[in-house]
Write a protein that holds these residues in place. Sequence first.
Motif, short mmCIF file in Angstrom:
data_model
loop_
_atom_site.label_atom_id
_atom_site.label_comp_id
_atom_site.label_asym_id
_atom_site.label_seq_id
_atom_site.Cartn_x
_atom_site.Cartn_y
_atom_site.Cartn_z
N LEU A 123 0.81 -1.21 0.00
CA LEU A 123 0.00 0.00 0.00
C LEU A 123 0.85 1.26 0.00
CD1 LEU A 123 -2.85 -0.92 2.54
CD2 LEU A 123 -2.82 -1.14 0.04
N ARG B 8 -3.44 3.27 10.79
CA ARG B 8 -4.68 3.82 11.33
C ARG B 8 -5.66 4.18 10.20
NH1 ARG B 8 -4.90 2.11 16.22
NH2 ARG B 8 -3.33 2.90 17.65
N ARG B 9 -5.15 4.80 9.15
CA ARG B 9 -6.02 5.17 8.02
C ARG B 9 -6.64 3.93 7.38
NH1 ARG B 9 -1.87 8.98 7.09
NH2 ARG B 9 -0.88 7.64 5.53
N GLU B 10 -5.87 2.87 7.29
CA GLU B 10 -6.40 1.64 6.69
C GLU B 10 -7.48 1.04 7.59
OE1 GLU B 10 -6.81 -1.44 3.88
OE2 GLU B 10 -6.00 0.60 3.81
N GLU C 46 -9.42 2.73 9.61
CA GLU C 46 -10.60 3.60 9.48
C GLU C 46 -11.31 3.36 8.16
OE1 GLU C 46 -9.05 7.51 9.94
OE2 GLU C 46 -8.69 7.29 12.11
N ARG C 47 -10.53 3.13 7.09
CA ARG C 47 -11.14 2.89 5.77
C ARG C 47 -11.98 1.62 5.79
NH1 ARG C 47 -10.75 -0.16 1.55
NH2 ARG C 47 -9.08 -1.42 2.45
N VAL C 48 -11.44 0.57 6.42
CA VAL C 48 -12.14 -0.70 6.47
C VAL C 48 -13.38 -0.60 7.34
CG1 VAL C 48 -11.97 -3.10 7.24
CG2 VAL C 48 -10.08 -2.06 5.99
N ASN C 49 -13.27 0.14 8.44
CA ASN C 49 -14.38 0.23 9.40
C ASN C 49 -15.44 1.25 9.01
OD1 ASN C 49 -13.22 -1.71 11.00
ND2 ASN C 49 -12.23 -0.27 12.36
N ALA C 50 -15.11 2.17 8.11
CA ALA C 50 -16.05 3.26 7.79
C ALA C 50 -17.41 2.77 7.31
CB ALA C 50 -15.42 4.19 6.75
N PRO C 51 -17.50 1.81 6.38
CA PRO C 51 -18.83 1.34 5.96
C PRO C 51 -19.65 0.77 7.10
CG PRO C 51 -17.14 0.63 4.40
CD PRO C 51 -16.43 1.16 5.62
#
Length: 254
Positions: free
Chosen positions: A99, A116-118, A120-125
């Motif tokens: 990545l 952390r961003r990854e 958040e990206r996975v958990n956002a939906p």
Amino acid sequence: MNRVLIVAGERQTGERYQQALGQEGFQTAVVWNPIQMVEFCRQHTPDFMVVDLDLAELGLWSAVQAVRGIGTLANVPFFGLASAANPQLFEKAKAAGFLSVFPTHDSSRQVLDAIRREIERVNAPAEAEMDDVVSRDPSLNRLRELAREIVQISAALRPRIGEYGEDGPELFSYIENSGVAIRKKLNGTADFSLHDKELRHDFRNMIGSVTGFAELILMESGLSYESTEGLTRLRTNSKEFVEILDVQKAEANA
């Protein structure tokens, strides 16, 4: 607790990243070459990989393919470390599905922020889906509000996890995981169903983790005002959560 495997070519690098990630609440392990990386992944399932690209001459790319060939790790995120700017090496890392690539000897904060961003990206939906649930049951709606606040407070406290003692990262992860699990279960709960004894029992066990581990962390000396306030709010929210369950129990027995 998110698990990170660090594959380092130098002991100093491995230990530095292990310490930095551990202080932020990650469970870590370190191996020292691509062969060990594959062997580790055949026995364990890390959530993230931080890999020293200086190991490229030791069969790194074949090892990465072997890890991705393990069913549970087909999509595990890889982050690279490079001691020198090498466009050809960066292209190979990109082709292998890395990545991002970061300078090995710069601050570990860049790698932490990328992980952390990854997350958040996975958990956002899932977070967006959870926020959409509204019911006709006022008690259920209040429990959802309390659970959402628990998750929000936990997120705000995470940067202070270094204050929570040697076992703090593990204890805090139980609070985080319980908060998310409670929200998910509440969103699958039908209106006016809290009179069910087994359902209330499940929620009591889950909220008990939030209360218990928050109280354990509060026993640590040297906590900042922000940590003390946040952990106390977790305990207060948990208390109200249980009080609502008690009312539901009384109504069911009336």
